[in-house]
Design a protein around this motif. Structure first.
Motif, PDB file in Angstrom:
ATOM      1  N   LEU A 115       0.830  -1.213   0.000  1.00 29.84           N
ATOM      2  CA  LEU A 115       0.000   0.000   0.000  1.00 29.84           C
ATOM      3  C   LEU A 115       0.862   1.259   0.000  1.00 29.84           C
ATOM      4  N   ILE A 116       1.901   1.255   0.837  1.00 29.26           N
ATOM      5  CA  ILE A 116       2.766   2.434   0.947  1.00 29.26           C
ATOM      6  C   ILE A 116       3.574   2.644  -0.327  1.00 29.26           C
ATOM      7  N   ASP A 117       4.066   1.561  -0.934  1.00 28.98           N
ATOM      8  CA  ASP A 117       4.797   1.709  -2.196  1.00 28.98           C
ATOM      9  C   ASP A 117       3.901   2.307  -3.271  1.00 28.98           C
ATOM     10  N   ALA A 118       2.616   1.949  -3.255  1.00 30.17           N
ATOM     11  CA  ALA A 118       1.702   2.424  -4.286  1.00 30.17           C
ATOM     12  C   ALA A 118       1.153   3.818  -3.998  1.00 30.17           C
ATOM     13  N   ASP A 119       0.701   4.047  -2.758  1.00 35.52           N
ATOM     14  CA  ASP A 119      -0.001   5.292  -2.435  1.00 35.52           C
ATOM     15  C   ASP A 119       0.620   6.059  -1.276  1.00 35.52           C
ATOM     16  N   GLY A 120       1.826   5.717  -0.894  1.00 38.26           N
ATOM     17  CA  GLY A 120       2.452   6.400   0.226  1.00 38.26           C
ATOM     18  C   GLY A 120       3.764   7.041  -0.155  1.00 38.26           C
ATOM     19  N   SER A 121       4.438   7.559   0.843  1.00 38.87           N
ATOM     20  CA  SER A 121       5.740   8.201   0.635  1.00 38.87           C
ATOM     21  C   SER A 121       6.677   7.801   1.758  1.00 38.87           C
ATOM     22  N   ILE A 122       7.947   7.748   1.442  1.00 39.45           N
ATOM     23  CA  ILE A 122       8.968   7.453   2.437  1.00 39.45           C
ATOM     24  C   ILE A 122      10.238   8.205   2.044  1.00 39.45           C
ATOM     25  N   GLY A 123      10.827   8.885   2.993  1.00 41.50           N
ATOM     26  CA  GLY A 123      12.011   9.689   2.677  1.00 41.50           C
ATOM     27  C   GLY A 123      12.329  10.642   3.809  1.00 41.50           C
ATOM     28  N   PHE A 124      12.865  11.802   3.462  1.00 39.97           N
ATOM     29  CA  PHE A 124      13.249  12.791   4.462  1.00 39.97           C
ATOM     30  C   PHE A 124      12.507  14.105   4.198  1.00 39.97           C
ATOM     31  N   THR A 125      12.074  14.748   5.268  1.00 39.43           N
ATOM     32  CA  THR A 125      11.403  16.036   5.147  1.00 39.43           C
ATOM     33  C   THR A 125      12.419  17.109   4.753  1.00 39.43           C
ATOM     34  N   GLY A 126      11.930  18.306   4.509  1.00 35.45           N
ATOM     35  CA  GLY A 126      12.824  19.412   4.166  1.00 35.45           C
ATOM     36  C   GLY A 126      13.817  19.722   5.259  1.00 35.45           C
ATOM     37  N   LYS A 127      13.486  19.370   6.505  1.00 33.20           N
ATOM     38  CA  LYS A 127      14.384  19.597   7.638  1.00 33.20           C
ATOM     39  C   LYS A 127      15.311  18.409   7.894  1.00 33.20           C
ATOM     40  N   PHE A 129      14.316  15.142   8.457  1.00 29.08           N
ATOM     41  CA  PHE A 129      13.778  14.128   9.364  1.00 29.08           C
ATOM     42  C   PHE A 129      13.157  12.983   8.557  1.00 29.08           C
ATOM     43  N   PRO A 130      13.438  11.729   8.913  1.00 25.47           N
ATOM     44  CA  PRO A 130      12.840  10.603   8.191  1.00 25.47           C
ATOM     45  C   PRO A 130      11.334  10.561   8.416  1.00 25.47           C
ATOM     46  N   PHE A 131      10.595  10.131   7.391  1.00 24.77           N
ATOM     47  CA  PHE A 131       9.147  10.025   7.536  1.00 24.77           C
ATOM     48  C   PHE A 131       8.601   8.883   6.681  1.00 24.77           C
ATOM     49  N   VAL A 132       7.463   8.356   7.107  1.00 25.59           N
ATOM     50  CA  VAL A 132       6.694   7.363   6.358  1.00 25.59           C
ATOM     51  C   VAL A 132       5.252   7.843   6.383  1.00 25.59           C
ATOM     52  N   SER A 133       4.577   7.855   5.232  1.00 23.82           N
ATOM     53  CA  SER A 133       3.192   8.317   5.211  1.00 23.82           C
ATOM     54  C   SER A 133       2.374   7.515   4.211  1.00 23.82           C
ATOM     55  N   LEU A 134       1.074   7.537   4.402  1.00 22.70           N
ATOM     56  CA  LEU A 134       0.146   6.885   3.481  1.00 22.70           C
ATOM     57  C   LEU A 134      -1.047   7.800   3.278  1.00 22.70           C
ATOM     58  N   THR A 135      -1.421   8.000   2.024  1.00 23.66           N
ATOM     59  CA  THR A 135      -2.595   8.780   1.680  1.00 23.66           C
ATOM     60  C   THR A 135      -3.653   7.820   1.159  1.00 23.66           C
ATOM     61  N   THR A 136      -4.831   7.842   1.767  1.00 19.45           N
ATOM     62  CA  THR A 136      -5.892   6.921   1.365  1.00 19.45           C
ATOM     63  C   THR A 136      -7.261   7.530   1.648  1.00 19.45           C
ATOM     64  N   ALA A 137      -8.255   7.133   0.867  1.00 27.06           N
ATOM     65  CA  ALA A 137      -9.636   7.562   1.105  1.00 27.06           C
ATOM     66  C   ALA A 137     -10.392   6.531   1.920  1.00 27.06           C
ATOM     67  N   SER A 138      -9.756   5.382   2.188  1.00 26.74           N
ATOM     68  CA  SER A 138     -10.411   4.278   2.890  1.00 26.74           C
ATOM     69  C   SER A 138     -10.210   4.356   4.395  1.00 26.74           C
ATOM     70  N   THR A 139     -11.302   4.391   5.137  1.00 19.25           N
ATOM     71  CA  THR A 139     -11.229   4.392   6.599  1.00 19.25           C
ATOM     72  C   THR A 139     -10.598   3.102   7.115  1.00 19.25           C
ATOM     73  N   ALA A 140     -10.980   1.977   6.502  1.00 20.85           N
ATOM     74  CA  ALA A 140     -10.471   0.678   6.946  1.00 20.85           C
ATOM     75  C   ALA A 140      -8.961   0.577   6.777  1.00 20.85           C
ATOM     76  N   ILE A 141      -8.447   1.092   5.663  1.00 19.62           N
ATOM     77  CA  ILE A 141      -7.011   1.031   5.402  1.00 19.62           C
ATOM     78  C   ILE A 141      -6.256   1.952   6.369  1.00 19.62           C
TER      79      ILE A 141
END
Length: 266
Positions: A115-127, A129-141
């Motif tokens: 899911l994260i590879d398809a609809d998420g992001s992983i990397g470093f912020t502008g400052k 800092f490492p981050f992992v995120s997922l963008t989804t419209a599904s409440t269950a996910i």
């Protein structure tokens, strides 16, 4: 597609997020995934995992984001294969709000990595800092990721849609992102190479000297709520409970206004 097998769990998560299942007249239809041509190797892995004929092609076209976008497309037409992924939880047509984790046993971390590879992001912020995120419209996910991350890292997130576009942005950073990425992107796992490389780079990150330690949320107990209500003073309660005046003031307001349940009488 045995979802207890890591590669298939990953593949299914990726398909749910970035795949499209189209139904045609009669028995016709197609399962397809279109991604940037730089990630074509992943589609070839999907091709190897699938015991039916499928194709991987490239194309260049104009999109809303670029005048000339070079992409790779994996296509599978087998009715038996389409029926299988549909039964597992990949709907035909529009699916963003209706997808959910499989209702059978599956490899959770591999599924989430897909899911994260398809609809998420992983990397470093502008400052930096490492981050992992997922963008989804599904409440269950969104809820599933929140529960899994809590088990792995101990971090809790309030899962709610943003008001601008009605989607969830589940975000983890710093040490929490380090722990989550290390769990999801383990050695030898099937994944997008560039995201696995980003996850591997998290290991070298350390919190800057002098930066405040990561905050760990402290839950309120019913006993603490009783003391707060009995004292009826954020200042006195802060001293009694070892909390900040601001925290006690906010909790007292939430109790009085029904934002959180009152403690049971004992």
């Amino acid at each position: 597609m045995d979802l207890t097998v890591p590669a298939y769990a990953y593949m299914f998560g990726f398909l749910q997020a970035d795949g499209h299942l189209k139904q045609g007249p009669g028995r016709k239809g197609r399962l397809s995934v279109e991604i940037s041509a730089r990630d074509i190797d992943l589609l070839r892995e999907f091709q190897k995992l699938t015991p039916y004929y499928s194709s991987v092609t490239e194309r260049t076209r104009s999109t809303n984001f670029a005048e000339s976008a070079h992409s790779a497309v994996w296509s599978l037409c087998s009715l038996e294969a389409r029926t299988k992924v549909n039964e597992l939880g990949l709907p035909y047509g529009h699916k963003s709000k209706t997808i959910a984790p499989p209702g059978i046993e599956f490899s959770a971390r591999d599924y989430l990595r897909g899911l994260i590879d398809a609809d998420g992001s992983i990397g470093f912020t502008g400052k930096g800092f490492p981050f992992v995120s997922l963008t989804t419209a599904s409440t269950a996910i969104a809820s599933h990721l929140g529960e899994y991350a809590r088990e792995v890292t101990g971090a809790e997130r309030v899962i709610s849609r943003n008001t601008r576009d009605d989607i969830y942005n589940v975000f983890y950073s710093m040490e929490v992102a380090q722990r989550l990425a290390a769990d999801l992107y383990y050695s030898g796992c099937l994944s997008l190479e560039r995201k696995r490389t980003a996850a591997d780079s998290f290991a070298a990150w350390a919190r800057p000297i002098g930066m405040r330690a990561a905050y760990t949320r402290r839950r309120w107990s019913e006993q603490e709520d009783r003391i707060l209500l009995e004292l009826n003073s954020p200042t006195a309660a802060a001293e009694e409970l070892g909390r900040t005046v601001q925290s006690c003031n906010l909790r007292l307001w939430r109790l009085r206004n029904g934002q959180v349940p009152m403690p049971n009488d004992r």
